[in-house]
Design a protein around this motif. Structure first.
Motif, mmCIF file in Angstrom:
data_model
loop_
_atom_site.group_PDB
_atom_site.id
_atom_site.type_symbol
_atom_site.label_atom_id
_atom_site.label_comp_id
_atom_site.label_asym_id
_atom_site.label_seq_id
_atom_site.Cartn_x
_atom_site.Cartn_y
_atom_site.Cartn_z
ATOM 1 N N ALA A 1 -6.047 16.833 -2.156
ATOM 2 C CA ALA A 1 -5.749 16.780 -3.589
ATOM 3 C C ALA A 1 -6.622 15.791 -4.344
ATOM 4 C CB ALA A 1 -4.267 16.466 -3.792
ATOM 5 N N ARG A 2 -6.788 14.591 -3.828
ATOM 6 C CA ARG A 2 -7.546 13.579 -4.571
ATOM 7 C C ARG A 2 -9.016 13.964 -4.706
ATOM 8 N NH1 ARG A 2 -4.564 9.551 -6.088
ATOM 9 N NH2 ARG A 2 -2.641 9.057 -4.973
ATOM 10 N N ALA A 3 -9.558 14.574 -3.679
ATOM 11 C CA ALA A 3 -10.950 15.020 -3.768
ATOM 12 C C ALA A 3 -11.098 16.152 -4.786
ATOM 13 C CB ALA A 3 -11.439 15.468 -2.394
ATOM 14 N N LEU A 4 -10.136 17.057 -4.817
ATOM 15 C CA LEU A 4 -10.169 18.131 -5.811
ATOM 16 C C LEU A 4 -10.032 17.570 -7.224
ATOM 17 C CD1 LEU A 4 -7.925 20.794 -4.038
ATOM 18 C CD2 LEU A 4 -10.317 21.119 -4.692
ATOM 19 N N ALA A 5 -9.231 16.529 -7.365
ATOM 20 C CA ALA A 5 -9.000 15.945 -8.695
ATOM 21 C C ALA A 5 -10.272 15.367 -9.300
ATOM 22 C CB ALA A 5 -7.931 14.870 -8.609
ATOM 23 N N ARG A 6 -11.222 15.032 -8.468
ATOM 24 C CA ARG A 6 -12.473 14.470 -8.983
ATOM 25 C C ARG A 6 -13.380 15.533 -9.593
ATOM 26 N NH1 ARG A 6 -11.709 10.836 -4.465
ATOM 27 N NH2 ARG A 6 -12.827 12.204 -3.020
ATOM 28 N N LEU A 7 -13.030 16.796 -9.431
ATOM 29 C CA LEU A 7 -13.884 17.887 -9.910
ATOM 30 C C LEU A 7 -13.599 18.287 -11.349
ATOM 31 C CD1 LEU A 7 -13.790 20.222 -6.765
ATOM 32 C CD2 LEU A 7 -15.503 18.482 -7.342
ATOM 33 N N VAL A 8 -12.418 17.903 -11.873
ATOM 34 C CA VAL A 8 -12.025 18.328 -13.219
ATOM 35 C C VAL A 8 -11.358 17.164 -13.944
ATOM 36 C CG1 VAL A 8 -11.715 20.755 -12.579
ATOM 37 C CG2 VAL A 8 -9.789 19.168 -12.380
ATOM 38 N N PRO A 9 -11.268 17.229 -15.283
ATOM 39 C CA PRO A 9 -10.505 16.209 -16.000
ATOM 40 C C PRO A 9 -9.042 16.215 -15.551
ATOM 41 C CG PRO A 9 -11.840 17.508 -17.511
ATOM 42 C CD PRO A 9 -11.908 18.201 -16.183
ATOM 43 N N ALA A 10 -8.403 15.073 -15.587
ATOM 44 C CA ALA A 10 -7.007 14.978 -15.148
ATOM 45 C C ALA A 10 -6.107 15.943 -15.910
ATOM 46 C CB ALA A 10 -6.510 13.546 -15.321
ATOM 47 N N SER A 11 -6.406 16.173 -17.176
ATOM 48 C CA SER A 11 -5.577 17.055 -18.002
ATOM 49 C C SER A 11 -5.624 18.503 -17.562
ATOM 50 C CB SER A 11 -6.002 16.953 -19.469
ATOM 51 O OG SER A 11 -7.356 17.388 -19.622
ATOM 52 N N ARG A 12 -6.610 18.863 -16.723
ATOM 53 C CA ARG A 12 -6.767 20.254 -16.296
ATOM 54 C C ARG A 12 -6.521 20.445 -14.802
ATOM 55 N NH1 ARG A 12 -10.906 24.067 -19.033
ATOM 56 N NH2 ARG A 12 -9.049 25.354 -18.619
ATOM 57 N N PHE A 13 -6.045 19.400 -14.158
ATOM 58 C CA PHE A 13 -5.868 19.515 -12.704
ATOM 59 C C PHE A 13 -4.816 20.561 -12.342
ATOM 60 C CE2 PHE A 13 -3.992 18.264 -8.607
ATOM 61 C CZ PHE A 13 -5.129 18.360 -7.815
ATOM 62 N N ALA A 14 -3.694 20.584 -13.060
ATOM 63 C CA ALA A 14 -2.661 21.587 -12.761
ATOM 64 C C ALA A 14 -3.200 22.999 -12.968
ATOM 65 C CB ALA A 14 -1.428 21.355 -13.622
ATOM 66 N N GLU A 15 -4.067 23.166 -13.976
ATOM 67 C CA GLU A 15 -4.682 24.476 -14.197
ATOM 68 C C GLU A 15 -5.607 24.851 -13.044
ATOM 69 O OE1 GLU A 15 -6.637 24.364 -17.965
ATOM 70 O OE2 GLU A 15 -4.811 23.785 -19.033
ATOM 71 N N LEU A 16 -6.315 23.875 -12.502
ATOM 72 C CA LEU A 16 -7.169 24.150 -11.347
ATOM 73 C C LEU A 16 -6.340 24.597 -10.159
ATOM 74 C CD1 LEU A 16 -9.960 24.123 -9.966
ATOM 75 C CD2 LEU A 16 -9.536 21.707 -9.401
ATOM 76 N N MET A 17 -5.192 23.941 -9.938
ATOM 77 C CA MET A 17 -4.322 24.341 -8.834
ATOM 78 C C MET A 17 -3.810 25.762 -9.028
ATOM 79 S SD MET A 17 -4.438 21.822 -6.761
ATOM 80 C CE MET A 17 -6.142 21.787 -7.358
ATOM 81 N N ALA A 18 -3.417 26.072 -10.258
ATOM 82 C CA ALA A 18 -2.961 27.433 -10.537
ATOM 83 C C ALA A 18 -4.097 28.435 -10.338
ATOM 84 C CB ALA A 18 -2.416 27.521 -11.957
ATOM 85 N N ALA A 19 -5.304 28.059 -10.762
ATOM 86 C CA ALA A 19 -6.459 28.947 -10.614
ATOM 87 C C ALA A 19 -6.745 29.236 -9.143
ATOM 88 C CB ALA A 19 -7.682 28.331 -11.279
ATOM 89 N N LEU A 20 -6.616 28.233 -8.308
ATOM 90 C CA LEU A 20 -6.822 28.443 -6.875
ATOM 91 C C LEU A 20 -5.782 29.411 -6.312
ATOM 92 C CD1 LEU A 20 -7.684 24.788 -5.825
ATOM 93 C CD2 LEU A 20 -9.167 26.777 -5.479
ATOM 94 N N VAL A 21 -4.537 29.234 -6.709
ATOM 95 C CA VAL A 21 -3.480 30.127 -6.219
ATOM 96 C C VAL A 21 -3.699 31.546 -6.730
ATOM 97 C CG1 VAL A 21 -0.996 30.607 -6.265
ATOM 98 C CG2 VAL A 21 -1.808 28.259 -5.977
ATOM 99 N N ARG A 22 -4.078 31.682 -7.983
ATOM 100 C CA ARG A 22 -4.332 33.023 -8.531
ATOM 101 C C ARG A 22 -5.506 33.694 -7.818
ATOM 102 N NH1 ARG A 22 -1.435 34.002 -13.110
ATOM 103 N NH2 ARG A 22 -0.601 32.212 -14.275
ATOM 104 N N THR A 23 -6.512 32.906 -7.475
ATOM 105 C CA THR A 23 -7.644 33.451 -6.722
ATOM 106 C C THR A 23 -7.190 33.950 -5.359
ATOM 107 O OG1 THR A 23 -9.199 32.000 -7.864
ATOM 108 C CG2 THR A 23 -9.910 32.904 -5.764
ATOM 109 N N LYS A 24 -6.325 33.181 -4.736
ATOM 110 C CA LYS A 24 -5.791 33.580 -3.431
ATOM 111 C C LYS A 24 -4.985 34.879 -3.548
ATOM 112 C CE LYS A 24 -2.721 31.841 0.256
ATOM 113 N NZ LYS A 24 -3.685 31.857 1.386
ATOM 114 N N LEU A 25 -4.145 34.970 -4.589
ATOM 115 C CA LEU A 25 -3.318 36.161 -4.773
ATOM 116 C C LEU A 25 -4.165 37.394 -5.065
ATOM 117 C CD1 LEU A 25 -0.427 34.600 -6.912
ATOM 118 C CD2 LEU A 25 -0.285 35.351 -4.520
ATOM 119 N N ALA A 26 -5.211 37.204 -5.877
ATOM 120 C CA ALA A 26 -6.084 38.327 -6.250
ATOM 121 C C ALA A 26 -7.153 38.621 -5.204
ATOM 122 C CB ALA A 26 -6.745 38.040 -7.597
ATOM 123 N N ARG A 27 -7.350 37.680 -4.297
ATOM 124 C CA ARG A 27 -8.373 37.810 -3.252
ATOM 125 C C ARG A 27 -9.761 38.039 -3.847
ATOM 126 N NH1 ARG A 27 -5.043 41.804 0.945
ATOM 127 N NH2 ARG A 27 -3.262 40.387 1.264
#
Length: 214
Positions: free
Chosen positions: A179-205
């Motif tokens: 998590a902490r390494a991923l958090a360095r890739l985006v602004p803190a305000s968008r971290f939850a969106e990044l997590m959702a984006a990863l899950v959506r990518t997984k669901l959509a394959r």
């Protein structure tokens, strides 16, 4: 060569929308009603159903007007069952209708209808928060993790929080699986969106699409 930051930006462009926002209850402010709706979404996603079916069920509950513990407590078991069934949440609709009543009663009795008291109880400890969430009948490890993944927008003391589904997708995209390494890739305000984006990518394959877009 594509950098990890560029790939994170591609994720946000393609799938950067939290599930709470899709539900119609974005966790922009720390207010009780959206928190409660996120809780019953977490319950519905804990059942053995597809993610889109859980979303349809949760949106149907919201559209029925059951946006707070008091309003959901006024519904009948038959009303909840029929609403879930019409939304396509059919296979476990009766069990879930009962669990929703139990969940509502627990929120009212333990937290006086306000999940911000769960936040206070956890005191910034994600393990304590997950333990508290799993006291609700029907919410297990997956549902508790979904709640914390989404709520970290309003409860920043739990950020960065990444659930197993998000970390699994990160690994498939050659992104950090921490998590902490991923958090360095985006602004803190968008971290939850990044997590959702990863899950959506997984669901959509659609890992290839994300790689191509970066």
């Amino acid at each position: 060569m594509t950098t990890q930051t560029e790939r994170a930006r591609a994720l946000l462009r393609h799938h950067g929308r939290t599930f709470a926002a899709e539900l119609g209850a974005p966790i922009r402010r720390n207010t009780p009603a959206p928190l409660f709706q996120l809780l019953y979404f977490s319950l519905l996603t804990s059942a053995p159903v597809q993610a889109n079916v859980a979303m349809h069920g949760a949106r149907a509950l919201r559209e029925a007007g059951w946006t707070t513990p008091a309003k959901l407590a006024d519904s009948t078991w038959r009303q909840r069952t029929d609403t879930l069934n019409r939304a396509g949440y059919a296979r476990v609709d009766e069990k879930t209708a009962t669990q929703l009543a139990d969940l509502t009663e627990q929120v009212q009795s333990r937290y006086r209808g306000d999940l911000r008291r769960l936040r206070d109880e956890a005191d910034g400890d994600p393990e304590r928060a997950q333990k508290a969430l799993k006291r609700f009948k029907g919410i297990g490890d997956t549902g508790a993790a979904i709640f914390l993944r989404e709520v970290q927008v309003a409860w920043p003391e739990f950020q960065p929080f990444a659930d197993p589904a998000a970390l699994s997708a990160a690994g498939r995209l050659d992104l950090p699986e921490e998590a902490r390494a991923l958090a360095r890739l985006v602004p803190a305000s968008r971290f939850a969106e990044l997590m959702a984006a990863l899950v959506r990518t997984k669901l959509a394959r659609d890992y290839k699409a994300i790689r191509a877009a970066a």
